[in-house]
Design a protein around this motif. Structure first.
Motif, PDB file in Angstrom:
ATOM      1  N   ALA A  69      62.036  -6.675  -5.818  1.00 15.90           N
ATOM      2  CA  ALA A  69      60.938  -7.594  -6.129  1.00 15.90           C
ATOM      3  C   ALA A  69      61.188  -8.973  -5.541  1.00 15.90           C
ATOM      4  O   ALA A  69      60.261  -9.622  -5.030  1.00 15.90           O
ATOM      5  N   SER A  70      62.429  -9.433  -5.591  1.00 20.15           N
ATOM      6  CA  SER A  70      62.759 -10.751  -5.035  1.00 20.15           C
ATOM      7  C   SER A  70      62.564 -10.774  -3.529  1.00 20.15           C
ATOM      8  O   SER A  70      62.054 -11.749  -2.967  1.00 20.15           O
ATOM      9  N   LEU A  71      62.974  -9.696  -2.854  1.00 20.69           N
ATOM     10  CA  LEU A  71      62.741  -9.595  -1.411  1.00 20.69           C
ATOM     11  C   LEU A  71      61.245  -9.600  -1.113  1.00 20.69           C
ATOM     12  O   LEU A  71      60.783 -10.259  -0.176  1.00 20.69           O
ATOM     13  N   ALA A  72      60.481  -8.857  -1.925  1.00 16.95           N
ATOM     14  CA  ALA A  72      59.033  -8.802  -1.730  1.00 16.95           C
ATOM     15  C   ALA A  72      58.392 -10.166  -1.940  1.00 16.95           C
ATOM     16  O   ALA A  72      57.375 -10.494  -1.311  1.00 16.95           O
ATOM     17  N   ASN A  73      59.000 -10.990  -2.791  1.00 17.34           N
ATOM     18  CA  ASN A  73      58.495 -12.342  -3.046  1.00 17.34           C
ATOM     19  C   ASN A  73      58.909 -13.332  -1.964  1.00 17.34           C
ATOM     20  O   ASN A  73      58.587 -14.525  -2.064  1.00 17.34           O
TER      21      ASN A  73
END
Length: 291
Positions: free
Chosen positions: A225-229
């Motif tokens: 999720a952090s990478l996607a953000n």
């Protein structure tokens, strides 16, 4: 029209207890502001104590689920958990290879927290050969790292150094390896991020007293999720660790087995803060003097 949130696609097994697997991924990804897509790889019979049985889906069903949503929505990050069979591993590897620009976070689930075997040696060989060369960041605990990195000429009684394990896994094709230290005999939990250039960062966390069902799923999904953000790998790793540690600190024990991470811990904190603010703004009650 509002901009849709980043999308994370998770390949994982169903967990009816809600502690691990797809349920953990969905809660974590959504909690971190992304939209989760869930591809079921297997159906499990499990509770908070352990896994009793696993029924892998037909690999074509797994592939068809993924192809359907990939042709409909733009996926920002892939996340892989429990896989179920060699055929499923091969099917996912083929799908992932069609999207080389999408980062892949892999939590190599080999056993349950209780020690139930969830991947045989044939499956582990398939992971090494087909998936690891495509992985952006691998997130094994120390036991999984040693198992995945073990070679035929290694002495069985010798515990492999984790730095050596990381270098071997990187040599298999992973871009980054985050080895977590929850299973190590240390006062604090040490998590270390490796790249081909060596150690990128080591983070130390307070060791909590309980054991948890789904902590690894939570960490890997939080990184995805952090990478996607839009965060970098290093930034995603520290952000995900902080989120995961707080889910564990706020964990609860709904059954007779392990604790479950509270992936919505922040909602309770917001509610408590709002209640405090409401109490502060209340007019003091002044009693009328008695005659």
């Amino acid at each position: 029209m509002l901009q849709p949130p980043p999308i994370v696609l998770s390949f994982a097994a169903n967990d009816p207890s809600g502690g691990a697997g797809l349920q953990a991924d969905i809660l974590t990804i959504a909690s971190m502001g992304c939209h989760p897509l869930s591809i079921i790889t297997a159906i499990t019979v499990q509770d908070t104590a352990g896994v009793e049985d696993v029924m892998p889906l037909d690999s074509e069903w797994v592939a068809d689920q993924a192809r359907a949503v990939l042709e409909d929505m733009p996926v920002h990050v892939f996340k892989i958990g429990l896989l179920g069979s060699v055929e499923i591993i091969a099917a996912i590897a083929e799908i992932i290879s069609d999207y080389p620009h999408i980062p892949l976070v892999m939590d190599p689930i080999l056993t349950s927290g209780r020690g139930d075997e969830l991947a045989n040696e044939e499956m582990i060989d398939a992971m090494r050969e087909l998936l690891l060369p495509q992985v952006t960041i691998l997130t094994p605990n120390s036991l999984e790292a040693r198992h995945l990195a073990q070679q035929e000429n290694d002495a069985n009684e010798v515990k492999l150094d984790l730095s050596l394990c990381a270098q071997r896994l990187l040599h298999m094709g992973c871009e980054y390896v985050l080895i977590t230290g929850t299973h190590e005999n240390s006062a604090h939990v040490l998590n270390t991020l490796f790249s081909v250039d060596g150690v990128m960062r080591t983070d130390e966390w307070e060791r909590l007293e309980n054991t948890y069902h789904g902590s690894g799923c939570t960490l890997a999904s939080a990184i995805a999720a952090s990478l996607a953000n839009g965060l970098s790998v290093s930034e995603s790793v520290i952000e995900a660790q902080d989120y995961t540690w707080h889910t564990l600190q706020a964990g609860f024990r709904p059954g007779m087995g392990q604790y479950i991470p509270n992936r919505l811990f922040w909602a309770k904190e917001i509610e408590d803060t709002e209640n405090e603010n409401e109490n502060e703004n209340e007019e003091p009650i002044i009693e009328k003097p008695k005659n």
